[in-house]
Design a protein around this motif. Sequence first.
Motif, mmCIF file in Angstrom:
data_model
loop_
_atom_site.group_PDB
_atom_site.id
_atom_site.type_symbol
_atom_site.label_atom_id
_atom_site.label_comp_id
_atom_site.label_asym_id
_atom_site.label_seq_id
_atom_site.Cartn_x
_atom_site.Cartn_y
_atom_site.Cartn_z
ATOM 1 N N ALA A 66 0.816 -1.210 0.000
ATOM 2 C CA ALA A 66 0.000 0.000 0.000
ATOM 3 C C ALA A 66 0.851 1.261 0.000
ATOM 4 O O ALA A 66 0.331 2.362 -0.136
ATOM 5 C CB ALA A 66 -0.943 0.014 1.198
ATOM 6 N N GLY A 67 2.172 1.108 0.123
ATOM 7 C CA GLY A 67 3.072 2.241 0.025
ATOM 8 C C GLY A 67 3.409 2.603 -1.396
ATOM 9 O O GLY A 67 4.257 3.478 -1.639
ATOM 10 N N PRO B 60 -4.396 -2.456 3.628
ATOM 11 C CA PRO B 60 -5.268 -2.548 2.451
ATOM 12 C C PRO B 60 -4.937 -1.449 1.440
ATOM 13 O O PRO B 60 -4.657 -0.302 1.820
ATOM 14 C CB PRO B 60 -6.673 -2.359 3.039
ATOM 15 N N TYR B 61 -4.962 -1.798 0.167
ATOM 16 C CA TYR B 61 -4.626 -0.823 -0.867
ATOM 17 C C TYR B 61 -5.525 0.415 -0.802
ATOM 18 O O TYR B 61 -5.091 1.526 -1.081
ATOM 19 C CB TYR B 61 -4.748 -1.468 -2.248
ATOM 20 N N ALA B 62 -6.789 0.224 -0.427
ATOM 21 C CA ALA B 62 -7.717 1.350 -0.408
ATOM 22 C C ALA B 62 -7.250 2.458 0.525
ATOM 23 O O ALA B 62 -7.542 3.638 0.294
ATOM 24 C CB ALA B 62 -9.104 0.872 -0.010
ATOM 25 N N ARG C 137 -10.763 6.316 -6.166
ATOM 26 C CA ARG C 137 -10.180 5.489 -5.107
ATOM 27 C C ARG C 137 -10.333 4.009 -5.433
ATOM 28 O O ARG C 137 -9.384 3.228 -5.328
ATOM 29 C CB ARG C 137 -10.843 5.811 -3.774
ATOM 30 N N GLY C 138 -11.536 3.611 -5.850
ATOM 31 C CA GLY C 138 -11.769 2.216 -6.194
ATOM 32 C C GLY C 138 -10.939 1.769 -7.369
ATOM 33 O O GLY C 138 -10.391 0.666 -7.392
ATOM 34 N N ALA D 36 -3.762 -1.250 -8.361
ATOM 35 C CA ALA D 36 -2.594 -1.595 -7.555
ATOM 36 C C ALA D 36 -2.658 -3.053 -7.090
ATOM 37 O O ALA D 36 -1.660 -3.775 -7.135
ATOM 38 C CB ALA D 36 -2.506 -0.659 -6.349
ATOM 39 N N ARG D 37 -3.843 -3.476 -6.650
ATOM 40 C CA ARG D 37 -4.002 -4.848 -6.160
ATOM 41 C C ARG D 37 -3.761 -5.864 -7.262
ATOM 42 O O ARG D 37 -3.062 -6.866 -7.069
ATOM 43 C CB ARG D 37 -5.402 -5.032 -5.563
ATOM 44 N N HIS D 38 -4.315 -5.606 -8.432
ATOM 45 C CA HIS D 38 -4.170 -6.580 -9.520
ATOM 46 C C HIS D 38 -2.826 -6.474 -10.215
ATOM 47 O O HIS D 38 -2.341 -7.459 -10.783
ATOM 48 C CB HIS D 38 -5.304 -6.391 -10.530
ATOM 49 N N GLY D 39 -2.214 -5.280 -10.186
ATOM 50 C CA GLY D 39 -0.922 -5.104 -10.833
ATOM 51 C C GLY D 39 0.226 -5.482 -9.924
ATOM 52 O O GLY D 39 0.841 -6.546 -10.078
ATOM 53 N N LEU D 40 0.519 -4.640 -8.934
ATOM 54 C CA LEU D 40 1.601 -4.947 -7.990
ATOM 55 C C LEU D 40 1.301 -6.218 -7.213
ATOM 56 O O LEU D 40 2.145 -7.108 -7.097
ATOM 57 C CB LEU D 40 1.796 -3.773 -7.032
#
Length: 328
Positions: A36-37, A81-83, A94-95, A101-105
């Motif tokens: 998340a950073g 959490p990424y959010a 935001r979504g 980010a979640r699906h990529g990184l």
Amino acid sequence: MASTVLVVTALEDVTADWVIAALNEREVPVVRLDPAGIGAGLVFGARIGAGAPAWGGRLVTSSREVELGEAAAVYYRRPTPYAARYGHLPAQARGFAAAEARHGLGGVLNHLHGAFYVNHPSAVTAADFKPAQLQQAAQLGLTIPPTLVTNDVEQARKFAADHGPVIYKTFRGLPTGEDGHTGAIWAQRVDPDTFDDSLAVTAHLFQGEVPKTGDVRVTVVGRRVFAQQIAAPDGALDWRRGDWDALLHAPIAVPAPVEAALHRYLAAFGLVFGCFDFTLTGDGEAAEDWVFIECNPNGQWGWLPDAGDITTAFADILSTSAEGGGAR
């Protein structure tokens, strides 16, 4: 040969700190990161293509950098959490940013070729559903409480009549509120006379109360098993609801059939580690005294009196994977 341990967790995580310190003592290369950073403090580039069938590239944090192919083991703890990273954005943006980010990184970090995961996020997700846990435990021959999952008031009333007294438990607990604070709803006895049509709004978990003599937390790391009997001084139904510093602990031996079932349970979900909760109905010497309650596939263990030995077990399994260059 891959030799680095990635520790994926929030920046403030004392439990992870202990494992990292143990790995540092063994001179095992460690890179800690919180996905998340992502941003100026976490930059990455992952590549794949003809002649390079596994993800490669470099990941750089504010203090460390690592080639993705160097990751031999991943200790997946409790990342933010990424959010949360995009809380300042409007809802749609935001979504979108969090999902990308979640699906990529996240998609890259969760699929590092040959890496040994403790535990893999997808395995944690699959094993995090209480209905799946109870069914798996029952199929392995472990005793479980009579259980009903329902939104039907009549079925709830009949279950209470057949198995009362009845306990209500949540599946996930309370999410973060508007004030940013989290909460909890502890396991509690419920009066079936209070059941009404409001049960239809969502799913409820009811169990017949087990006439217990005690509670046990069993922490399994690889093939190592650590078990502590836990008692709340006030005799609370759910020992988690009180002052954890006041809890009474005593080591307890796990019967061989139960221990064997725990290893099979983890294997069934593709897990390396899990925190199991049991209720005892006797002195604990016989397997039938042990009633399975749940297994947290990413549970906390730093508060236990044998946390030092558990830390060593984590360091052992992660460093062995790093020294061996990948999955075990």
